[in-house]
Write a protein that holds these residues in place. Structure first.
Motif, PDB file in Angstrom:
ATOM      1  N   ILE A 113       0.846  -1.195   0.000  1.00 27.97           N
ATOM      2  CA  ILE A 113       0.000   0.000   0.000  1.00 27.97           C
ATOM      3  C   ILE A 113       0.878   1.241   0.000  1.00 27.97           C
ATOM      4  O   ILE A 113       1.766   1.383   0.854  1.00 27.97           O
ATOM      5  CB  ILE A 113      -0.933   0.022   1.228  1.00 27.97           C
ATOM      6  CG1 ILE A 113      -1.849  -1.210   1.234  1.00 27.97           C
ATOM      7  CG2 ILE A 113      -1.764   1.300   1.259  1.00 27.97           C
ATOM      8  CD1 ILE A 113      -2.677  -1.351   2.499  1.00 27.97           C
ATOM      9  N   VAL A 173      -6.893  -6.151   5.121  1.00 25.82           N
ATOM     10  CA  VAL A 173      -7.139  -5.006   4.248  1.00 25.82           C
ATOM     11  C   VAL A 173      -8.622  -4.926   3.921  1.00 25.82           C
ATOM     12  O   VAL A 173      -9.279  -5.947   3.696  1.00 25.82           O
ATOM     13  CB  VAL A 173      -6.309  -5.133   2.947  1.00 25.82           C
ATOM     14  CG1 VAL A 173      -6.555  -3.943   2.032  1.00 25.82           C
ATOM     15  CG2 VAL A 173      -4.822  -5.261   3.280  1.00 25.82           C
ATOM     16  N   LEU A 174      -9.136  -3.703   3.891  1.00 21.43           N
ATOM     17  CA  LEU A 174     -10.534  -3.463   3.543  1.00 21.43           C
ATOM     18  C   LEU A 174     -10.609  -2.399   2.455  1.00 21.43           C
ATOM     19  O   LEU A 174      -9.766  -1.494   2.404  1.00 21.43           O
ATOM     20  CB  LEU A 174     -11.321  -2.966   4.764  1.00 21.43           C
ATOM     21  CG  LEU A 174     -11.502  -3.936   5.929  1.00 21.43           C
ATOM     22  CD1 LEU A 174     -12.079  -3.203   7.129  1.00 21.43           C
ATOM     23  CD2 LEU A 174     -12.407  -5.090   5.524  1.00 21.43           C
ATOM     24  N   PRO A 175     -11.619  -2.480   1.576  1.00 19.09           N
ATOM     25  CA  PRO A 175     -11.811  -1.384   0.624  1.00 19.09           C
ATOM     26  C   PRO A 175     -12.241  -0.127   1.366  1.00 19.09           C
ATOM     27  O   PRO A 175     -12.914  -0.201   2.407  1.00 19.09           O
ATOM     28  CB  PRO A 175     -12.926  -1.911  -0.289  1.00 19.09           C
ATOM     29  CG  PRO A 175     -13.684  -2.876   0.572  1.00 19.09           C
ATOM     30  CD  PRO A 175     -12.659  -3.515   1.461  1.00 19.09           C
ATOM     31  N   ARG A 226     -16.420  -5.619   7.999  1.00 16.33           N
ATOM     32  CA  ARG A 226     -16.838  -5.364   6.615  1.00 16.33           C
ATOM     33  C   ARG A 226     -18.313  -5.702   6.420  1.00 16.33           C
ATOM     34  O   ARG A 226     -19.049  -4.977   5.730  1.00 16.33           O
ATOM     35  CB  ARG A 226     -15.976  -6.169   5.650  1.00 16.33           C
ATOM     36  CG  ARG A 226     -16.278  -5.875   4.181  1.00 16.33           C
ATOM     37  CD  ARG A 226     -15.243  -6.490   3.256  1.00 16.33           C
ATOM     38  NE  ARG A 226     -15.484  -6.124   1.866  1.00 16.33           N
ATOM     39  CZ  ARG A 226     -14.670  -6.424   0.862  1.00 16.33           C
ATOM     40  NH1 ARG A 226     -13.550  -7.098   1.095  1.00 16.33           N
ATOM     41  NH2 ARG A 226     -14.964  -6.052  -0.376  1.00 16.33           N
ATOM     42  N   VAL A 267      -7.781   1.490  -0.462  1.00 13.35           N
ATOM     43  CA  VAL A 267      -7.950   0.558   0.651  1.00 13.35           C
ATOM     44  C   VAL A 267      -7.552   1.214   1.971  1.00 13.35           C
ATOM     45  O   VAL A 267      -6.914   2.263   2.002  1.00 13.35           O
ATOM     46  CB  VAL A 267      -7.082  -0.709   0.446  1.00 13.35           C
ATOM     47  CG1 VAL A 267      -7.532  -1.494  -0.778  1.00 13.35           C
ATOM     48  CG2 VAL A 267      -5.597  -0.347   0.354  1.00 13.35           C
ATOM     49  N   CYS A 268      -7.925   0.544   3.041  1.00  8.71           N
ATOM     50  CA  CYS A 268      -7.405   0.858   4.372  1.00  8.71           C
ATOM     51  C   CYS A 268      -7.060  -0.465   5.036  1.00  8.71           C
ATOM     52  O   CYS A 268      -7.561  -1.518   4.632  1.00  8.71           O
ATOM     53  CB  CYS A 268      -8.393   1.673   5.199  1.00  8.71           C
ATOM     54  SG  CYS A 268     -10.048   0.968   5.383  1.00  8.71           S
ATOM     55  N   ALA A 269      -6.205  -0.414   6.049  1.00  7.88           N
ATOM     56  CA  ALA A 269      -5.694  -1.668   6.592  1.00  7.88           C
ATOM     57  C   ALA A 269      -5.384  -1.552   8.069  1.00  7.88           C
ATOM     58  O   ALA A 269      -5.012  -0.483   8.571  1.00  7.88           O
ATOM     59  CB  ALA A 269      -4.436  -2.105   5.840  1.00  7.88           C
ATOM     60  N   SER A 296      -4.463   4.223   5.336  1.00 10.62           N
ATOM     61  CA  SER A 296      -5.253   4.171   4.111  1.00 10.62           C
ATOM     62  C   SER A 296      -4.334   4.541   2.958  1.00 10.62           C
ATOM     63  O   SER A 296      -3.281   5.154   3.153  1.00 10.62           O
ATOM     64  CB  SER A 296      -6.440   5.132   4.173  1.00 10.62           C
ATOM     65  OG  SER A 296      -5.992   6.471   4.279  1.00 10.62           O
ATOM     66  N   GLU A 342      -3.448  -9.568   2.977  1.00 14.84           N
ATOM     67  CA  GLU A 342      -4.709  -9.087   2.405  1.00 14.84           C
ATOM     68  C   GLU A 342      -5.910  -9.324   3.320  1.00 14.84           C
ATOM     69  O   GLU A 342      -6.927  -8.630   3.198  1.00 14.84           O
ATOM     70  CB  GLU A 342      -4.969  -9.744   1.050  1.00 14.84           C
ATOM     71  CG  GLU A 342      -5.282 -11.229   1.085  1.00 14.84           C
ATOM     72  CD  GLU A 342      -5.816 -11.731  -0.261  1.00 14.84           C
ATOM     73  OE1 GLU A 342      -6.483 -10.963  -0.975  1.00 14.84           O
ATOM     74  OE2 GLU A 342      -5.551 -12.910  -0.587  1.00 14.84           O
ATOM     75  N   ASP A 365      -6.471  -0.047  -6.320  1.00 11.84           N
ATOM     76  CA  ASP A 365      -7.612  -0.060  -5.406  1.00 11.84           C
ATOM     77  C   ASP A 365      -7.354   0.860  -4.212  1.00 11.84           C
ATOM     78  O   ASP A 365      -6.262   0.869  -3.640  1.00 11.84           O
ATOM     79  CB  ASP A 365      -7.872  -1.473  -4.882  1.00 11.84           C
ATOM     80  CG  ASP A 365      -8.493  -2.387  -5.907  1.00 11.84           C
ATOM     81  OD1 ASP A 365      -8.901  -1.887  -6.970  1.00 11.84           O
ATOM     82  OD2 ASP A 365      -8.560  -3.613  -5.658  1.00 11.84           O
ATOM     83  N   PHE A 374      -7.633  -7.989  -4.154  1.00  9.08           N
ATOM     84  CA  PHE A 374      -7.302  -6.597  -4.430  1.00  9.08           C
ATOM     85  C   PHE A 374      -6.419  -6.491  -5.663  1.00  9.08           C
ATOM     86  O   PHE A 374      -5.609  -7.370  -5.947  1.00  9.08           O
ATOM     87  CB  PHE A 374      -6.592  -5.970  -3.221  1.00  9.08           C
ATOM     88  CG  PHE A 374      -7.445  -5.950  -1.976  1.00  9.08           C
ATOM     89  CD1 PHE A 374      -8.384  -4.947  -1.782  1.00  9.08           C
ATOM     90  CD2 PHE A 374      -7.329  -6.949  -1.017  1.00  9.08           C
ATOM     91  CE1 PHE A 374      -9.192  -4.934  -0.659  1.00  9.08           C
ATOM     92  CE2 PHE A 374      -8.125  -6.952   0.107  1.00  9.08           C
ATOM     93  CZ  PHE A 374      -9.066  -5.940   0.294  1.00  9.08           C
TER      94      PHE A 374
END
Length: 327
Positions: free
Chosen positions: A32, A105-107, A279, A85-87, A66, A102, A83, A79
């Motif tokens: 990221i 990790v979230l969108p 999520r 994302v935030c993590a 993010s 991954e 993209d 992913f």
């Protein structure tokens, strides 16, 4: 790449911007390019030498970021490059780039600015796991949250209110009480009123069904006094000036429970399960604008020391971020 390191423990001045090696990308990792990193109490504790990072994590602070995916390991499926994302991280977020599994990790939720999404992973995962997954707060039950104007507190107020639970939030000034009330809580200025009395008054003597405690120490005995029968106390930090001391009989009389937890020390499978639940359950609330990231202030990455000073002053309301421009 640039990162904010801690060559030796100390005050905010111990944070030193430096050049460090690029992160190594594992088979299940995404790389990221960081837009922003959240500042958390755990970062302050790590900087002071009281909360070392787990094995394998970068030695500098940062538990959430993010940004944009710039590369992926060969086994990554969820992913793609580019993209947003935030993590959630075990450490290392105070940097231009991070490599993270991954599963953590979230969108970025629809409607949320990429930078502001850095205010979400750690606080949402902490609040959701403690208040809803573990303590199982139910609609109509009362939540007592200490530090209601903090990043954790402001998220707890929003989530509980959105899901049908009344919230009582403690804060240390009239301005912070008003801030908590703007989010839907009943605010209590702990400098002017004993929160135990306030909880009893506002619940007609029932007490709080769940307490989210970011203080610990001498607060635990008072949490028990404010607790409803069969209530649950979730302790996620210990900032008390004196050791916790309470009468076990008082807890037994309430048939209550005290549960101390941490997040980043959990096995990755447990952290991944928390994020999967986030999520599924929280991201829709954010996208429907029932819950939002609340950003107090944004500092450039190189000014991390000033960001820590602001957090230690307790003047902030919501999250403090460190920003790194994305190319």
């Amino acid at each position: 790449m640039r990162a904010v390191t801690v060559p030796s423990p100390g005050g905010p001045e111990a944070l030193v911007p430096a050049q460090v090696a690029q992160p190594t990308l594992g088979a299940r990792d995404v790389l990221i390019h960081v837009a922003a990193a959240g500042v958390n109490g755990a970062d302050l504790a790590q900087r002071a030498g009281h909360y070392p990072p787990p094995a394998g994590a970068p030695p500098w602070p940062g538990l959430e970021v993010s940004g944009v995916v710039s590369a992926s390991g060969e086994l990554v499926e969820g992913f793609d490059e580019g993209d947003a994302v935030c993590a959630l991280l075990p450490g290392g977020g105070y940097a231009e780039r991070v490599a993270v599994d991954e599963r953590l990790v979230l969108p970025v939720p629809h409607g949320v600015a990429a930078r502001d999404a850095a205010a979400l992973p750690e606080v949402v995962a902490t609040v959701w796991s403690n208040v809803f997954m573990f303590a199982a707060l139910q609609p109509g039950e009362t939540l007592l949250v200490h530090g209601g104007s903090s990043g954790i507190g402001s998220m707890a107020i929003q989530l509980a209110t959105a899901l049908g639970s009344p919230v009582i939030a403690t804060a240390g000034s009239a301005e912070k009480v008003a801030f908590c009330e703007s989010l839907g809580a009943i605010g209590v200025n702990y400098r002017e009123q004993d929160f135990v009395d306030a909880v009893r008054e506002r619940t007609d003597g029932h007490g709080a069904d769940v307490v989210l405690d970011i203080v610990g120490g001498e607060y635990i005995a008072r949490d028990i006094a404010a607790l409803a029968t069969e209530g649950r106390i979730m302790v996620i930090a210990d900032r008390g000036r004196t050791p916790s001391a309470f009468q076990v009989g008082a807890l037994m009389a309430k048939r209550g429970r005290i549960w101390g937890t941490t997040l980043r020390a959990r096995p990755i499978e447990e952290r991944a399960a928390v994020l999967a639940s986030v999520r599924e359950n929280v991201w829709p609330l954010i996208e429907r604008e029932h819950v939002r990231p609340i950003v107090d202030s944004v500092f450039p990455l190189e000014e991390a020391a000033d960001a820590h000073r602001r957090m230690e002053s307790s003047a902030h309301m919501g999250k403090i971020l460190l920003a790194t421009p994305v190319e």
